[in-house]
Design a protein around this motif. Structure first.
Motif, PDB file in Angstrom:
ATOM      1  N   THR A 226      20.195 -11.708 -31.433  1.00  0.00           N
ATOM      2  CA  THR A 226      21.477 -12.147 -30.866  1.00  0.00           C
ATOM      3  C   THR A 226      22.362 -11.277 -30.465  1.00  0.00           C
ATOM      4  OG1 THR A 226      22.429 -13.000 -32.828  1.00  0.00           O
ATOM      5  CG2 THR A 226      21.095 -14.413 -31.755  1.00  0.00           C
ATOM      6  N   ASN A 227      23.720 -11.537 -30.245  1.00  0.00           N
ATOM      7  CA  ASN A 227      24.859 -10.413 -29.904  1.00  0.00           C
ATOM      8  C   ASN A 227      25.601 -10.099 -31.309  1.00  0.00           C
ATOM      9  OD1 ASN A 227      27.022  -8.976 -28.954  1.00  0.00           O
ATOM     10  ND2 ASN A 227      28.032 -10.645 -28.044  1.00  0.00           N
ATOM     11  N   ARG A 228      24.866  -9.211 -31.987  1.00  0.00           N
ATOM     12  CA  ARG A 228      25.327  -8.891 -33.201  1.00  0.00           C
ATOM     13  C   ARG A 228      24.918  -7.318 -33.516  1.00  0.00           C
ATOM     14  NH1 ARG A 228      26.975 -12.948 -32.993  1.00  0.00           N
ATOM     15  NH2 ARG A 228      26.930 -14.832 -34.444  1.00  0.00           N
ATOM     16  N   LEU A 229      26.075  -6.465 -33.901  1.00  0.00           N
ATOM     17  CA  LEU A 229      26.276  -5.204 -34.183  1.00  0.00           C
ATOM     18  C   LEU A 229      26.452  -4.580 -35.414  1.00  0.00           C
ATOM     19  CD1 LEU A 229      27.110  -5.672 -30.863  1.00  0.00           C
ATOM     20  CD2 LEU A 229      26.791  -3.158 -30.812  1.00  0.00           C
ATOM     21  N   LEU A 230      26.150  -3.664 -36.022  1.00  0.00           N
ATOM     22  CA  LEU A 230      26.774  -3.252 -37.250  1.00  0.00           C
ATOM     23  C   LEU A 230      27.282  -1.816 -37.174  1.00  0.00           C
ATOM     24  CD1 LEU A 230      23.981  -4.237 -39.917  1.00  0.00           C
ATOM     25  CD2 LEU A 230      26.281  -4.823 -40.076  1.00  0.00           C
ATOM     26  N   SER A 287      30.406  -8.668 -32.549  1.00  0.00           N
ATOM     27  CA  SER A 287      29.825  -8.640 -31.324  1.00  0.00           C
ATOM     28  C   SER A 287      30.628  -7.879 -30.114  1.00  0.00           C
ATOM     29  CB  SER A 287      29.725 -10.028 -31.151  1.00  0.00           C
ATOM     30  OG  SER A 287      30.953 -10.703 -30.686  1.00  0.00           O
ATOM     31  N   VAL A 288      29.943  -7.921 -28.882  1.00  0.00           N
ATOM     32  CA  VAL A 288      30.463  -7.148 -27.773  1.00  0.00           C
ATOM     33  C   VAL A 288      30.567  -8.137 -26.766  1.00  0.00           C
ATOM     34  CG1 VAL A 288      29.628  -4.865 -28.232  1.00  0.00           C
ATOM     35  CG2 VAL A 288      28.438  -6.383 -27.026  1.00  0.00           C
ATOM     36  N   SER A 289      31.306  -7.830 -25.599  1.00  0.00           N
ATOM     37  CA  SER A 289      31.803  -8.780 -24.741  1.00  0.00           C
ATOM     38  C   SER A 289      30.702  -9.039 -23.843  1.00  0.00           C
ATOM     39  CB  SER A 289      32.977  -8.355 -24.034  1.00  0.00           C
ATOM     40  OG  SER A 289      32.720  -7.268 -23.406  1.00  0.00           O
ATOM     41  N   ASP A 290      29.977  -8.034 -23.624  1.00  0.00           N
ATOM     42  CA  ASP A 290      28.893  -8.461 -22.553  1.00  0.00           C
ATOM     43  C   ASP A 290      27.311  -7.936 -23.148  1.00  0.00           C
ATOM     44  OD1 ASP A 290      27.335  -8.701 -20.188  1.00  0.00           O
ATOM     45  OD2 ASP A 290      28.623  -7.119 -19.092  1.00  0.00           O
ATOM     46  N   PRO A 291      26.950  -8.779 -23.890  1.00  0.00           N
ATOM     47  CA  PRO A 291      25.789  -8.184 -24.588  1.00  0.00           C
ATOM     48  C   PRO A 291      24.391  -8.153 -23.668  1.00  0.00           C
ATOM     49  CG  PRO A 291      26.019 -10.590 -24.838  1.00  0.00           C
ATOM     50  CD  PRO A 291      27.400 -10.079 -24.390  1.00  0.00           C
ATOM     51  N   ALA A 292      24.472  -9.009 -22.527  1.00  0.00           N
ATOM     52  CA  ALA A 292      23.528  -8.629 -21.347  1.00  0.00           C
ATOM     53  C   ALA A 292      23.316  -7.320 -21.124  1.00  0.00           C
ATOM     54  CB  ALA A 292      23.682  -9.793 -20.323  1.00  0.00           C
ATOM     55  N   ALA A 293      24.690  -6.604 -20.853  1.00  0.00           N
ATOM     56  CA  ALA A 293      24.252  -5.261 -20.247  1.00  0.00           C
ATOM     57  C   ALA A 293      23.835  -4.476 -21.180  1.00  0.00           C
ATOM     58  CB  ALA A 293      26.045  -4.982 -20.100  1.00  0.00           C
ATOM     59  N   THR A 299      16.677  -3.655 -29.995  1.00  0.00           N
ATOM     60  CA  THR A 299      17.464  -3.885 -31.015  1.00  0.00           C
ATOM     61  C   THR A 299      16.643  -3.367 -32.250  1.00  0.00           C
ATOM     62  OG1 THR A 299      18.492  -5.582 -32.097  1.00  0.00           O
ATOM     63  CG2 THR A 299      16.350  -5.993 -31.426  1.00  0.00           C
ATOM     64  N   LEU A 300      17.432  -3.349 -33.327  1.00  0.00           N
ATOM     65  CA  LEU A 300      16.651  -3.127 -34.678  1.00  0.00           C
ATOM     66  C   LEU A 300      16.641  -4.294 -35.631  1.00  0.00           C
ATOM     67  CD1 LEU A 300      18.427   0.564 -35.356  1.00  0.00           C
ATOM     68  CD2 LEU A 300      16.205  -0.140 -34.512  1.00  0.00           C
ATOM     69  N   TYR A 301      15.806  -4.355 -36.783  1.00  0.00           N
ATOM     70  CA  TYR A 301      15.623  -5.294 -37.847  1.00  0.00           C
ATOM     71  C   TYR A 301      15.943  -4.681 -38.825  1.00  0.00           C
ATOM     72  CZ  TYR A 301      14.016  -7.931 -33.492  1.00  0.00           C
ATOM     73  OH  TYR A 301      13.802  -8.303 -32.415  1.00  0.00           O
ATOM     74  N   LEU A 302      16.471  -5.621 -39.959  1.00  0.00           N
ATOM     75  CA  LEU A 302      16.379  -5.125 -41.363  1.00  0.00           C
ATOM     76  C   LEU A 302      15.288  -5.129 -42.233  1.00  0.00           C
ATOM     77  CD1 LEU A 302      20.042  -6.858 -41.872  1.00  0.00           C
ATOM     78  CD2 LEU A 302      19.529  -4.514 -40.575  1.00  0.00           C
ATOM     79  N   GLU A 303      15.097  -4.265 -43.095  1.00  0.00           N
ATOM     80  CA  GLU A 303      13.915  -4.195 -43.997  1.00  0.00           C
ATOM     81  C   GLU A 303      14.495  -4.692 -45.371  1.00  0.00           C
ATOM     82  OE1 GLU A 303      10.325  -4.277 -44.884  1.00  0.00           O
ATOM     83  OE2 GLU A 303      10.424  -2.336 -43.698  1.00  0.00           O
ATOM     84  N   ALA A 304      14.574  -5.849 -45.607  1.00  0.00           N
ATOM     85  CA  ALA A 304      15.062  -6.575 -46.746  1.00  0.00           C
ATOM     86  C   ALA A 304      14.557  -6.114 -48.045  1.00  0.00           C
ATOM     87  CB  ALA A 304      15.546  -7.975 -46.541  1.00  0.00           C
ATOM     88  N   ALA A 396      22.681 -12.657 -43.777  1.00  0.00           N
ATOM     89  CA  ALA A 396      21.259 -13.161 -43.361  1.00  0.00           C
ATOM     90  C   ALA A 396      21.452 -14.405 -42.486  1.00  0.00           C
ATOM     91  CB  ALA A 396      20.328 -13.600 -44.571  1.00  0.00           C
ATOM     92  N   ALA A 397      22.475 -15.383 -42.842  1.00  0.00           N
ATOM     93  CA  ALA A 397      22.643 -16.427 -41.933  1.00  0.00           C
ATOM     94  C   ALA A 397      23.474 -16.043 -40.658  1.00  0.00           C
ATOM     95  CB  ALA A 397      23.682 -17.301 -42.960  1.00  0.00           C
ATOM     96  N   LEU A 398      23.907 -14.800 -40.468  1.00  0.00           N
ATOM     97  CA  LEU A 398      24.539 -14.667 -39.390  1.00  0.00           C
ATOM     98  C   LEU A 398      23.855 -13.796 -38.288  1.00  0.00           C
ATOM     99  CD1 LEU A 398      27.938 -13.619 -41.294  1.00  0.00           C
ATOM    100  CD2 LEU A 398      27.768 -15.776 -39.930  1.00  0.00           C
ATOM    101  N   ILE A 399      22.848 -13.490 -38.396  1.00  0.00           N
ATOM    102  CA  ILE A 399      21.924 -12.476 -37.608  1.00  0.00           C
ATOM    103  C   ILE A 399      20.764 -13.370 -37.627  1.00  0.00           C
ATOM    104  CG2 ILE A 399      23.183 -10.622 -38.135  1.00  0.00           C
ATOM    105  CD1 ILE A 399      20.664  -9.901 -39.983  1.00  0.00           C
ATOM    106  N   ASP A 400      19.830 -12.855 -36.508  1.00  0.00           N
ATOM    107  CA  ASP A 400      18.210 -13.379 -36.375  1.00  0.00           C
ATOM    108  C   ASP A 400      17.673 -12.195 -36.614  1.00  0.00           C
ATOM    109  OD1 ASP A 400      15.910 -14.280 -35.749  1.00  0.00           O
ATOM    110  OD2 ASP A 400      16.311 -14.887 -33.507  1.00  0.00           O
ATOM    111  N   ASN A 401      16.954 -12.202 -37.740  1.00  0.00           N
ATOM    112  CA  ASN A 401      16.372 -10.904 -38.060  1.00  0.00           C
ATOM    113  C   ASN A 401      14.803 -10.994 -37.907  1.00  0.00           C
ATOM    114  OD1 ASN A 401      16.555  -8.305 -39.285  1.00  0.00           O
ATOM    115  ND2 ASN A 401      15.676  -8.862 -41.228  1.00  0.00           N
ATOM    116  N   THR A 402      14.492 -11.976 -37.005  1.00  0.00           N
ATOM    117  CA  THR A 402      12.926 -12.192 -36.776  1.00  0.00           C
ATOM    118  C   THR A 402      12.315 -11.300 -35.725  1.00  0.00           C
ATOM    119  OG1 THR A 402      13.195 -14.542 -37.693  1.00  0.00           O
ATOM    120  CG2 THR A 402      11.037 -14.008 -36.544  1.00  0.00           C
ATOM    121  N   PRO A 403      11.469 -10.363 -35.875  1.00  0.00           N
ATOM    122  CA  PRO A 403      10.991  -9.620 -34.752  1.00  0.00           C
ATOM    123  C   PRO A 403      10.056 -10.556 -33.965  1.00  0.00           C
ATOM    124  CG  PRO A 403      10.574  -8.375 -36.913  1.00  0.00           C
ATOM    125  CD  PRO A 403      11.000  -9.952 -37.114  1.00  0.00           C
TER     126      PRO A 403
END
Length: 433
Positions: A226-230, A287-293, A299-304, A396-403
Motif C-alpha cells: 500500500t501507500n507506505r514508506l519508511l 505516505s506520499v501524495s501520488d503513490p501511483a506515480a 516495493t520492499l517487504y520486512l523480514e520479521a 504491522a497493523a499499518l502496512i501490508d507486508n504480504t509478498p
C-alpha cells in the motif's frame, strides 16, 4: 538556526545512545555510534529574493529564470500565485525535461490537477525541485490578456520570495563525512550490478531520496503493498517535516560509473502515520501524495526475524546526495561481501557495509530473502541499523507486508529476461480536469 538546533539535539541524543548500555554496544571507543546524517547538516542553502512574474502587455507567455552556477538543484518558493482561469505557471529546466505545473496556490485550494508541492511554515508554497543549476519559471495564458497593468495592481501573477540551491559537486565533496566508510569505499552505482546481481538491482529500485525543507537529504523506501514508506525519525520528526519534504525515485546513473543521472519521478508529501524517536527505534512511517506515480519502482517487504551473525546483507541508498548506489562488498569488488557483524546490541544490529551522510533511512536487506532486516540510522564503523523486527512489531497493523505469490514474481522476472521494457523513470505533470 532551528535546523542547527535540531542537529545539535540529534547529536546529543545519539551520544546518549552510545553511552546507554540497553541501547548501544560498549565494546570500545571504536564502536561508539554517531548520527550518520541529519537533514540539519545541509546539502543546499536558502536564498532570499523578490522576483515578480506578471502578465505582459503582449503575447501569451512570460518567463524569468533563476540560475546558480553549478548547483545540483534549484527549488522555488512562491509567496503568492494568482492566475486567471485556464492559465498556469510552470517551473522547469531550460530543456523542459522536467516540468512542474501549477494553476494557482495549492494551499488555497487553487491547483486542481497541478503538480505536487511542499510547504515551509510561511505563506505560499514551494514547487518541486528542478535538477541542475537553472529553473525557468513561465506564466502561460490561455488567451491574450489585455490590461496587464490593471492585473498587476490586482495582484495577478506570481511572486517568488525565496529559493534553495543544491551545493555544487565541489562544495558537497568538502562537506562529505567518511565516518561510516569502513576501509575502502566499495559502493558502486546500482546499475553496475544489473547483470551480475539482478535481484539486488531490482530490489534497490524501491529506494528513493528525500529532500527536506530544500536543505537536507535522507533515504526513503516503499514498504509493503500500500501507500507506505519508511525513513528515520531524525530525517522526519513531525507532520511539518513531512509537509516540507519531496521524494524522488529512479534518481540513478544510466551507466556504471557514468555521469548520466536519470531525473526520476518526484512526488510530494502525503500522511504522517507513525514515528519513534531517535533514542528509541528511530523510524517514521508515512505516505506520499501520488503513490501511483512511483508504483513502477516496486516495493520492499520486512523480514520479521532477528539478524544472524555472518549472514550476507546489502544496502542501497543515497549517501552524499549522490545518485543511488549499492553497498554490496566491504572493500573490494568480488571480495568479502557485506555481512552482519553484531547480531544484536540493544535495538541495533551492526555491520561494516559502507554508508555516508544521506544514507540515513536506508534499508538493510538480508541476501537470503531480499527482505529488509534492519533500518540504517547510525554510523561509526561498525555501522548500525534498528532491527526491523522491532519496527514491525509497532507498525504491522499499518502496512501490508504480504509478498505476491511466487508464480507472479517468477513471471515478472521471466518477462524482464526476455527484454521487457524498463519502467519509465519520469511521469509528466498532471493536466487539469
Amino acid at each position: 538556526m532551528r535546523h542547527r538546533r535540531r542537529f545539535l539535539t540529534a547529536l546529543l541524543s545519539a551520544l546518549f545512545l552510545a553511552a546507554a548500555p540497553p541501547l548501544m554496544p560498549q565494546a570500545s571507543a571504536a564502536t561508539q555510534a554517531v548520527p550518520q546524517e541529519n537533514p540539519a547538516d545541509p546539502v543546499g542553502e536558502a536564498r532570499d529574493g523578490d522576483i515578480a512574474l506578471r502578465y505582459g502587455a503582449a503575447g501569451r507567455t512570460w518567463s524569468t529564470r533563476i540560475h546558480e552556477r553549478g548547483a545540483s538543484y534549484v527549488k522555488v518558493h512562491f509567496a503568492a500565485l494568482r492566475l486567471l482561469p485556464g492559465d498556469r505557471v510552470t517551473v522547469s529546466d531550460p530543456a523542459r525535461r522536467e516540468v512542474h505545473t501549477y494553476y494557482g496556490d495549492p494551499t488555497r485550494g487553487a491547483n486542481a490537477g497541478g503538480s505536487d508541492h511542499t510547504e515551509h511554515g510561511r505563506r505560499g508554497f514551494a514547487a518541486l525541485s528542478i535538477d541542475g543549476d537553472t529553473a525557468v519559471i513561465t506564466l502561460h495564458a490561455r488567451l491574450q490578456r489585455p490590461g496587464a497593468a490593471r492585473l498587476a495592481r490586482l495582484g495577478y501573477g506570481a511572486r517568488i520570495d525565496r529559493y534553495w540551491r543544491g551545493f555544487t559537486a565541489a562544495e558537497q565533496a568538502e562537506r562529505s563525512r567518511t565516518l561510516s566508510v569502513c576501509g575502502i569505499d566499495a559502493r558502486r552505482d546500482v546499475v553496475c550490478y544489473r547483470d551480475s546481481h539482478p535481484v539486488e538491482f531490482a530490489r534497490s529500485q524501491a529506494v528513493g531520496q528525500q529532500l527536506l525543507n530544500g536543505l537536507g537529504s535522507c533515504t526513503v523506501w516503499r514498504v509493503g503493498n500500500t501507500n507506505r514508506l519508511l525513513t528515520n525519525h531524525h530525517c522526519m520528526e513531525s507532520e511539518a517535516d513531512l509537509r516540507a519534504s519531496e521524494f524522488v525515485f529512479g534518481r540513478q546513473c544510466a551507466t556504471c560509473g557514468g555521469s548520466d543521472t536519470q531525473t526520476g519521478t518526484k512526488v510530494g508529501p502525503g500522511q504522517f502515520i507513525k514515528t519513534s524517536a531517535l533514542n528509541a527505534l528511530d523510524y517514521t512511517l508515512f505516505s506520499v501524495s501520488d503513490p501511483a506515480a512511483i508504483q513502477q519502482y516496486g516495493t520492499l517487504y520486512l523480514e520479521a526475524r532477528e539478524p544472524v551473525a555472518g549472514e550476507r546483507i546489502y544496502i542501497p541508498g543515497h549517501g552524499d546526495i549522490k545518485p543511488k548506489r549499492l553497498s554490496l562488498y566491504e572493500d573490494t569488488q568480488g571480495g568479502a561481501t557485506c555481512k552482519i557483524d553484531v547480531a544484536s546490541s540493544g535495538v541495533n544490529t551492526g555491520y561494516r557495509c559502507d554508508t555516508s551522510g544521506g544514507n540515513s533511512g536506508s534499508p538493510v536487506l538480508a541476501a537470503s530473502s531480499h527482505k529488509v532486516i534492519a533500518l540504517h540510522h547510525l554510523g561509526g564503523c561498525p555501522n548500525w541499523g534498528t532491527r526491523i523486527t522491532l519496527v514491525y512489531n509497532e507498525i504491522a497493523a499499518l502496512i501490508d507486508n504480504t509478498p505476491p505469490p511466487a508464480a507472479t514474481t517468477t513471471r515478472s522476472r521471466s518477462a524482464r529476461r526476455k527484454g521487457a521494457p524498463s519502467p519509465v523513470v519520469r511521469s509528466p505533470p498532471r493536466s487539469p480536469p
